[in-house]
Scaffold this active site. Structure first.
Site, short mmCIF file in Angstrom:
data_model
loop_
_atom_site.label_atom_id
_atom_site.label_comp_id
_atom_site.label_asym_id
_atom_site.label_seq_id
_atom_site.Cartn_x
_atom_site.Cartn_y
_atom_site.Cartn_z
N THR A 1 38.76 28.88 43.84
CA THR A 1 39.74 28.74 43.19
C THR A 1 39.07 29.94 42.49
O THR A 1 38.01 29.55 41.11
CB THR A 1 40.44 27.54 43.10
N LYS B 1 47.16 25.18 42.33
CA LYS B 1 46.68 24.18 42.47
C LYS B 1 46.71 23.65 40.85
O LYS B 1 45.77 23.12 40.52
CB LYS B 1 44.90 24.90 42.59
N GLY C 1 44.74 21.69 36.34
CA GLY C 1 43.96 22.54 36.58
C GLY C 1 42.59 21.74 38.03
O GLY C 1 42.10 21.67 38.03
N SER D 1 34.59 30.15 41.27
CA SER D 1 34.47 30.83 41.26
C SER D 1 34.42 31.89 40.79
O SER D 1 34.07 32.62 40.67
CB SER D 1 34.49 31.13 43.09
N GLY E 1 41.00 37.97 40.56
CA GLY E 1 41.36 38.04 41.51
C GLY E 1 41.31 39.13 41.59
O GLY E 1 40.88 39.72 42.83
N CYS F 1 36.59 39.21 42.12
CA CYS F 1 36.24 38.03 42.86
C CYS F 1 36.68 37.89 44.34
O CYS F 1 38.00 37.02 44.12
CB CYS F 1 35.56 36.50 41.98
N THR G 1 39.05 35.24 44.97
CA THR G 1 39.89 34.58 44.19
C THR G 1 41.19 35.87 44.25
O THR G 1 40.28 36.88 44.80
CB THR G 1 39.64 34.49 42.53
#
Length: 180
Positions: free
Chosen positions: A5, A37, A49, A129, A161, A164, A167
């Site tokens: 995440t 999360k 988080g 990540s 996002g 990665c 993500t």
């Protein structure tokens, strides 16, 4: 590094914001794209988080919330006690997990190895990540753009996002605003 995440926390001038993407990965497979999360705790005065195994997230959130209640809302005291308890617990100390917690005054990164880290700048922290991608984007936007705190978090996570593979861009945020 957690291939799970990306969570980003930002303590701005008028708001504190936490955001996370929605992707849950298992190896090289996306299991879910809309997981949440992040949480509001202590009547919405603290944001948290989690990056790591989602199976353990709820237990860690509950454990932290108990520490926060015991510390009567004192975030610094709660993170220190939480970290001690996390480190001492035979099961929990083996977790490869991290948490971010913040309120309007403080922001902390908590690790399963017992670390309690306040970011050097005192206002931006990221885990997971895609954390370094989101952190870099947030620092640049904080330094060079005049945008709302929540938009800064959303844009930074969107950039992460797009880079990665662990993500996604299904971003969820929570905000604490200064009382007027």
């Amino acid at each position: 590094m957690f291939h799970a995440t990306t969570i980003l926390a930002y303590k701005g001038k008028n708001k504190s914001v936490i955001g996370g993407d929605g992707q849950v990965s298992f190896g090289n497979t996306v299991l879910k794209g809309n997981a949440v999360k992040i949480r509001k705790i202590k009547d919405g005065k603290v944001l948290a988080g989690f990056a790591g195994s989602t199976a353990d997230a709820f237990n860690l959130f509950d454990m932290f919330e108990e520490n926060l209640e015991h510390a009567k809302g004192d975030l610094l005291k709660a993170v220190i006690e939480f970290s001690k308890a996390w480190r001492k617990d035979k099961y929990l100390r083996k977790l490869e997990a991290m948490m971010l917690v913040l309120n309007r005054e403080k922001i902390f990164l908590l690790s399963g190895t017992g670390d309690v880290v306040e970011p050097e700048d005192g206002k931006i922290a990221a885990i997971g990540s895609g954390g370094n991608f989101a952190l870099s984007a947030a620092r640049a936007l904080d330094k060079f753009a005049d945008i709302d705190e929540e938009k800064l978090v959303k844009e930074s996570l969107t950039i992460a996002g797009e880079i990665c593979i662990y993500t996604n861009t299904n971003i969820k945020t929570y905000v604490i605003e200064d009382e007027k």
